[in-house]
Design a protein around this motif. Structure first.
Motif, PDB file in Angstrom:
ATOM      1  N   VAL A 216       0.842  -1.202   0.000  1.00  0.00           N
ATOM      2  CA  VAL A 216       0.000   0.000   0.000  1.00  0.00           C
ATOM      3  C   VAL A 216       0.877   1.252   0.000  1.00  0.00           C
ATOM      4  N   LEU A 217       1.910   1.260   0.860  1.00  0.00           N
ATOM      5  CA  LEU A 217       2.825   2.405   0.894  1.00  0.00           C
ATOM      6  C   LEU A 217       3.487   2.600  -0.466  1.00  0.00           C
ATOM      7  N   LEU A 218       3.894   1.509  -1.089  1.00  0.00           N
ATOM      8  CA  LEU A 218       4.547   1.598  -2.391  1.00  0.00           C
ATOM      9  C   LEU A 218       3.621   2.200  -3.439  1.00  0.00           C
ATOM     10  N   LEU A 219       2.373   1.769  -3.452  1.00  0.00           N
ATOM     11  CA  LEU A 219       1.430   2.296  -4.440  1.00  0.00           C
ATOM     12  C   LEU A 219       1.139   3.768  -4.185  1.00  0.00           C
ATOM     13  N   VAL A 220       0.930   4.150  -2.930  1.00  0.00           N
ATOM     14  CA  VAL A 220       0.623   5.542  -2.600  1.00  0.00           C
ATOM     15  C   VAL A 220       1.805   6.451  -2.949  1.00  0.00           C
ATOM     16  N   LEU A 221       3.001   6.054  -2.543  1.00  0.00           N
ATOM     17  CA  LEU A 221       4.183   6.868  -2.844  1.00  0.00           C
ATOM     18  C   LEU A 221       4.419   6.978  -4.348  1.00  0.00           C
ATOM     19  N   SER A 222       4.219   5.867  -5.058  1.00  0.00           N
ATOM     20  CA  SER A 222       4.428   5.877  -6.507  1.00  0.00           C
ATOM     21  C   SER A 222       3.454   6.833  -7.188  1.00  0.00           C
ATOM     22  N   GLY A 223       2.181   6.744  -6.810  1.00  0.00           N
ATOM     23  CA  GLY A 223       1.191   7.646  -7.389  1.00  0.00           C
ATOM     24  C   GLY A 223       1.471   9.093  -7.061  1.00  0.00           C
ATOM     25  N   PHE A 224       1.903   9.348  -5.830  1.00  0.00           N
ATOM     26  CA  PHE A 224       2.227  10.702  -5.396  1.00  0.00           C
ATOM     27  C   PHE A 224       3.379  11.273  -6.228  1.00  0.00           C
ATOM     28  N   CYS A 225       4.423  10.436  -6.449  1.00  0.00           N
ATOM     29  CA  CYS A 225       5.591  10.909  -7.199  1.00  0.00           C
ATOM     30  C   CYS A 225       5.261  11.137  -8.672  1.00  0.00           C
ATOM     31  N   VAL A 226       4.360  10.365  -9.242  1.00  0.00           N
ATOM     32  CA  VAL A 226       3.950  10.587 -10.631  1.00  0.00           C
ATOM     33  C   VAL A 226       3.085  11.834 -10.745  1.00  0.00           C
ATOM     34  N   LEU A 227       2.218  12.049  -9.764  1.00  0.00           N
ATOM     35  CA  LEU A 227       1.274  13.165  -9.812  1.00  0.00           C
ATOM     36  C   LEU A 227       1.948  14.519  -9.591  1.00  0.00           C
ATOM     37  N   LEU A 228       2.955  14.557  -8.708  1.00  0.00           N
ATOM     38  CA  LEU A 228       3.562  15.835  -8.327  1.00  0.00           C
ATOM     39  C   LEU A 228       4.063  16.657  -9.510  1.00  0.00           C
TER      40      LEU A 228
ATOM     41  N   LEU B 166      10.125 -10.294   4.472  1.00  0.00           N
ATOM     42  CA  LEU B 166      11.188  -9.459   5.019  1.00  0.00           C
ATOM     43  C   LEU B 166      11.385  -8.170   4.227  1.00  0.00           C
ATOM     44  N   HIS B 167      10.417  -7.847   3.373  1.00  0.00           N
ATOM     45  CA  HIS B 167      10.394  -6.587   2.609  1.00  0.00           C
ATOM     46  C   HIS B 167      11.654  -6.401   1.777  1.00  0.00           C
ATOM     47  N   ARG B 168      12.238  -7.506   1.341  1.00  0.00           N
ATOM     48  CA  ARG B 168      13.465  -7.392   0.551  1.00  0.00           C
ATOM     49  C   ARG B 168      13.192  -7.107  -0.916  1.00  0.00           C
ATOM     50  N   TYR B 169      12.057  -7.512  -1.424  1.00  0.00           N
ATOM     51  CA  TYR B 169      11.795  -7.361  -2.854  1.00  0.00           C
ATOM     52  C   TYR B 169      11.536  -5.901  -3.241  1.00  0.00           C
ATOM     53  N   GLU B 170      10.754  -5.193  -2.442  1.00  0.00           N
ATOM     54  CA  GLU B 170      10.386  -3.816  -2.778  1.00  0.00           C
ATOM     55  C   GLU B 170      11.323  -2.787  -2.160  1.00  0.00           C
ATOM     56  N   HIS B 171      12.331  -3.245  -1.418  1.00  0.00           N
ATOM     57  CA  HIS B 171      13.177  -2.324  -0.672  1.00  0.00           C
ATOM     58  C   HIS B 171      13.797  -1.258  -1.572  1.00  0.00           C
ATOM     59  N   TYR B 172      14.376  -1.671  -2.688  1.00  0.00           N
ATOM     60  CA  TYR B 172      15.098  -0.741  -3.562  1.00  0.00           C
ATOM     61  C   TYR B 172      14.213   0.390  -4.058  1.00  0.00           C
ATOM     62  N   ILE B 173      12.972   0.091  -4.399  1.00  0.00           N
ATOM     63  CA  ILE B 173      12.125   1.110  -5.027  1.00  0.00           C
ATOM     64  C   ILE B 173      11.491   2.016  -3.977  1.00  0.00           C
ATOM     65  N   VAL B 174      11.188   1.503  -2.793  1.00  0.00           N
ATOM     66  CA  VAL B 174      10.685   2.379  -1.733  1.00  0.00           C
ATOM     67  C   VAL B 174      11.777   3.359  -1.311  1.00  0.00           C
TER      68      VAL B 174
END
Length: 530
Positions: A278-290, A325-333
């Motif tokens: 959820v955090l990844l989707l929200v942050l991603s949308g926020f960064c695209v929208l800004l 362990l949140h290793r897969y999405e770590h780089y992009i967050v």
């Protein structure tokens, strides 16, 4: 003493004021390494030995040993793409099947952690977060972003995160100066070779170069990014394997999905069941929208960085994996939060304050379900690995000395000269296809053990389920004490895959049982009591 202490304080503060470019990266790197050392010491005290928290590390070590022998796989003469990374096994080549090799993942991850911390300090400096606020973020940021926890896993994720930070710093520098730096080019090309998810961010960065009018350079870079990955996929196909590594195919599997669209929808839904998704989707949308709503960002270098990391984040949450362990999405967050830091100075005063508030809230969120949860789990996982996978490996190599079937591959396969049948399908394409077919036949694992002449299987029952051989006989269980029961499946079942092998295998287990360390219990021909 008071005068000397005062002089040290003055020198330190003066250095921080006059050398911020150096000091923040150094502080962040030291913060990361100190936390990593703390986690390693705590884990060692609990386990009593050095061990990695994930069995997957040993898959890469076993692949590296196979490379040293001239093959690519776990078993001699059988090709298998069990590694999750193209490049990482090559870094583990020196001194195969030795204790020195076993410490190579730790060494590479110490380097990866330090570089992550250093580049985070660079992000803070470029984002003009200096002075006391910068120092606090240089110390606390790496902790909240779990740099040490990701490095502690011993996998390729720490190095990939470091390359991702180098990519966005290089991209911002290019968008500001128009110069394509050598470090930027190296990060673009090498990041996907550590994790295939890195292709999205690299190609989006290349697209921005083309958008700025340097089309020829962009095409050259795109080819440099795609060619090594494409070459690897072609090599797999030449070996008779699917074009993507089996580890990717296994983890991307969505049972019950009918078609690519259905599978993507199911994967997105699964990722959004996890807080990090959820955090990844929200942050991603926020960064695209800004950049679309803020004129200053729309015409600035930081706007391009936000757009690239935002779109890459959306691609990850839609097509890749989140969690464990949140290793897969770590780089992009990490990249998304770094993008917010880099964008703040270009957004105008009011928006800059808002962006920094979002960044702080994001760091608080990651600290809640990454640093805290992963930290508490990490320090006990090595003990569990020592009590289970390490003992299974000892039994297979030192006592059984014959082919064996498992569903947790790495520790048993590393340094093992005998055939290891991977029922989970990372090192066995036939097992992967059988297990993941829409309606696997009951007892399918028994078919595979019969084909390979494997008389013993060491598995978690829940992992194989109805696939357990119809004529298998459970001859023992390996259970751990309650404090090490971190998951539902923390009891290993030992099966004789044919009735005629029961007496011989049970006798071997009885001989081995006294050597099992405290904290684990090997029960032969009976279930271990809670």
């Amino acid at each position: 003493m008071t005068v000397k202490a005062g002089l040290w304080q003055v020198a330190l503060l003066g250095g921080l004021r006059q050398g911020r470019t150096l000091s923040l990266p150094l502080i962040a790197a030291l913060s990361t390494i100190l936390v990593l050392a703390l986690v390693e010491v705590l884990a060692w005290r609990i386990a009593g030995v050095f061990e990695y928290p994930l069995d997957d590390v040993y898959i890469h070590l076993a692949i590296a040993s196979g490379l040293a022998d001239g093959g690519y796989g776990i078993n001699t003469g059988e090709a298998a793409s069990a590694a999750s990374s193209i490049l990482y096994p090559f870094l583990l080549l020196p001194f195969p099947d030795t204790e020195f090799q076993r410490y190579l993942p730790l060494a590479w991850n110490v380097i990866g952690a330090a570089v992550c911390g250093w580049l985070w300090g660079r992000v803070l400096t470029e984002g003009r977060l200096t002075g006391p606020v910068g120092i606090i973020l240089a110390i606390a940021g790496p902790i909240a972003l779990n740099f040490a926890g990701i490095a502690f896993l011993g996998m390729e994720h720490s190095l990939h995160t470091a390359l991702t930070l180098a990519t966005i710093l290089g991209l911002q520098s290019y968008l500001l100066t128009g110069r394509i730096g050598g470090g930027f080019v190296a990060a673009l090309i090498v990041a996907p070779l550590f994790r295939l998810e890195g292709v999205a961010l690299s190609l989006l960065a290349v697209a921005l170069i083309a958008w700025r009018g340097q089309v020829r350079s962009a095409l050259t870079l795109a080819l440099a990014v795609v060619a090594p990955v494409g070459g690897f996929c072609a090599a797999l196909m030449a070996m008779g394997l699917p074009p993507l590594p089996s580890s990717v195919l296994v983890k991307a599997a969505t049972p019950g999905a009918d078609g690519a669209v259905s599978a993507a929808a199911a994967r997105l839904a699964r990722n959004l069941e996890i807080d990090a998704g959820v955090l990844l989707l929200v942050l991603s949308g926020f960064c695209v929208l800004l950049p679309l709503i803020n004129a200053r960002l729309r015409i600035s270098a930081a706007g391009g960085v936000l757009l690239a990391v935002g779109l890459a984040g959306m691609a990850h949450v839609s097509f890749a994996r989140v969690g464990w362990l949140h290793r897969y999405e770590h780089y992009i967050v990490v990249a998304l939060i770094a993008g917010l830091v880099l964008a703040a100075p270009f957004a105008g005063r009011g928006m800059a304050v808002a962006l920094r508030m979002v960044m702080v809230v994001s760091l608080m969120a990651t600290s809640l379900f990454w640093a805290d949860g992963a930290f508490r789990l990490n320090v006990y996982l090595p003990a569990l690995a020592h009590l289970e996978q390490a003992q299974m490996a000892r039994f297979a190599r030192e006592v059984l000395r014959a082919p064996v079937a498992v569903n947790d591959l790495g520790r048993v396969a590393w340094k093992n000269p005998y055939y290891v049948l991977d029922l989970w399908g990372l090192a066995s394409e036939r097992a992967r296809r059988m297990r993941l077919q829409p309606a696997p036949p009951k007892g399918w694992a028994g078919t595979l053990t019969a084909e390979r002449g494997v008389r013993l299987a060491m598995i978690y029952d829940d992992w194989i389920g109805d696939g357990i051989g119809l004529d298998w006989v459970r001859i023992g269980t390996l259970a751990v004490d309650p404090e090490y029961r971190l998951f539902a499946q923390t009891e290993v079942s030992f099966y004789a895959t044919e009735p005629g092998a029961v007496a011989d295998l049970a006798a071997k287990l009885r001989d081995f049982a006294p050597s099992v360390p405290a904290g684990a219990h090997l029960c032969v021909l009976s279930a271990c009591r809670p």
